[in-house]
Design an enzyme around this catalytic site. Structure first.
Site, PDB file in Angstrom:
ATOM      1  N   LYS A   1       0.834  -1.199   0.000  1.00  0.00           N
ATOM      2  CA  LYS A   1       0.000   0.000   0.000  1.00  0.00           C
ATOM      3  C   LYS A   1       0.861   1.237   0.000  1.00  0.00           C
ATOM      4  O   LYS A   1       2.092   1.170   0.004  1.00  0.00           O
ATOM      5  CB  LYS A   1      -0.996   0.000   1.148  1.00  0.00           C
ATOM      6  CG  LYS A   1      -0.415   0.061   2.532  1.00  0.00           C
ATOM      7  CD  LYS A   1      -1.477   0.362   3.569  1.00  0.00           C
ATOM      8  CE  LYS A   1      -2.674  -0.577   3.495  1.00  0.00           C
ATOM      9  NZ  LYS A   1      -3.474  -0.587   4.708  1.00  0.00           N
TER      10      LYS A   1
ATOM     11  N   LYS B   1      -7.788  -5.216  -2.863  1.00  0.00           N
ATOM     12  CA  LYS B   1      -8.487  -4.761  -1.661  1.00  0.00           C
ATOM     13  C   LYS B   1      -9.025  -3.353  -1.887  1.00  0.00           C
ATOM     14  O   LYS B   1      -8.243  -2.412  -2.023  1.00  0.00           O
ATOM     15  CB  LYS B   1      -7.426  -4.736  -0.558  1.00  0.00           C
ATOM     16  CG  LYS B   1      -7.895  -4.984   0.817  1.00  0.00           C
ATOM     17  CD  LYS B   1      -6.717  -5.194   1.746  1.00  0.00           C
ATOM     18  CE  LYS B   1      -6.161  -3.899   2.278  1.00  0.00           C
ATOM     19  NZ  LYS B   1      -5.063  -4.080   3.244  1.00  0.00           N
TER      20      LYS B   1
HETATM   21  O1  LIG Z   1      -4.288  -3.471   6.151  1.00  0.00           O
HETATM   22  C1  LIG Z   1      -3.821  -3.152   7.242  1.00  0.00           C
HETATM   23  C2  LIG Z   1      -3.459  -1.763   7.563  1.00  0.00           C
HETATM   24  O2  LIG Z   1      -2.325  -1.362   6.890  1.00  0.00           O
HETATM   25  C3  LIG Z   1      -3.398  -1.543   9.023  1.00  0.00           C
HETATM   26  O3  LIG Z   1      -2.551  -0.478   9.353  1.00  0.00           O
HETATM   27  P1  LIG Z   1      -2.427  -0.033  10.889  1.00  0.00           P
HETATM   28  O4  LIG Z   1      -2.111  -1.242  11.683  1.00  0.00           O
HETATM   29  O5  LIG Z   1      -1.303   0.961  10.897  1.00  0.00           O
HETATM   30  O6  LIG Z   1      -3.743   0.581  11.225  1.00  0.00           O
END
Ligand SMILES: O=C[C@H](O)COP(=O)(O)O
Length: 230
Positions: free
Chosen positions: A27, A85
């Site tokens: 991401k 996603k």
């Molecule tokens: O898909 C999962 C996310 O990247 C969660 O990120 P985070 O743990 O920083 O909220």
């Protein structure tokens, strides 16, 4: 429970892989909670991982644009993602969510890709659809997995917006419809006992394996620690 870790580049992806992550979720946090990264980053990570684990790609925090979302899914799948996603961010109704998800499912048909419909635990503060509606919509639309994350990354966790019963209801509803589930949103080590009771298919993280600040870098030893605790 499987562990999904969200790196932003190949170096972080290798820390996630070597730490024991089950899914490598690419991401770009600069573009939001489910910000999309570039196709060449997906290709580079795929090459570096050498097929050892599946690659997931975040497509973005979407408004109601089924065509744009379907094309993004097709692009991510063509670049090598096994999971695509989509964040139903500015998607407000069941009809809109259904149209988004059927378009995405259709766009990757026959590509051996899992479609993930992601809602937000903090949906009220971003005026989005209630994620508890997603299992029924996802089943009808032909998605594989429904997920909950936070839409605003300000340190507040999914557990502050949905209680354990809400999350159990979400997970059980999805599983009874044959869908897999994922829970994310500033998950902390203290949340692990609750997650073990909730039993989603996957837990998704970034911040916890960066040492608490998701704008820093993924650390292999924290992925190892989390993996051993779940
Ligand atoms: O898909 C999962 C996310 O990247 C969660 O990120 P985070 O743990 O920083 O909220």
């Amino acid at each position: 429970m499987k562990l999904l870790v969200s790196p932003i580049n190949t170096e972080e992806a290798m820390s996630a892989l070597n730490g024991g992550a089950d899914v490598i979720d690419i991401k770009n946090p600069k573009e939001g909670s489910l910000g999309a990264n570039f196709p060449w980053v997906i290709r580079d990570v795929k090459e570096a991982i050498e097929g050892k684990k599946p690659i997931s790609a975040a497509l973005g925090d979407f408004n109601f644009k089924p065509g744009t979302a379907a094309l993004a899914a097709y692009g991510a799948a063509s670049a090598g993602a096994t999971y695509v996603k989509v964040g139903l961010y500015d998607v407000k109704t069941e009809e809109q969510a259904f149209e988004m998800m059927t378009g995405i499912a259709e766009s990757v048909k026959g590509m051996n890709v899992k479609v993930v419909a992601c809602g937000y635990s903090d949906y009220e503060r971003i005026d989005s659809i209630d994620p508890k509606l997603l299992p029924a919509i996802g089943e009808k639309a032909g998605v594989d997995l429904v997920m909950v994350d936070t839409g605003v990354k300000d340190g507040r966790s999914t557990f502050e917006f949905m209680n354990e019963d809400d999350l159990i209801e979400f997970v059980n509803d999805a599983h009874s419809r044959g869908l897999e589930t994922a829970i994310a949103g500033t998950i902390k080590f203290d949340d692990i006992p609750a997650l073990k009771r909730i039993q989603p298919t996957i837990i998704g993280v970034r911040g916890i394996v960066c040492g608490g600040d998701r704008s820093t870098t993924i650390r292999q030893e924290l992925v190892e620690k989390l993996k051993s605790e779940i």
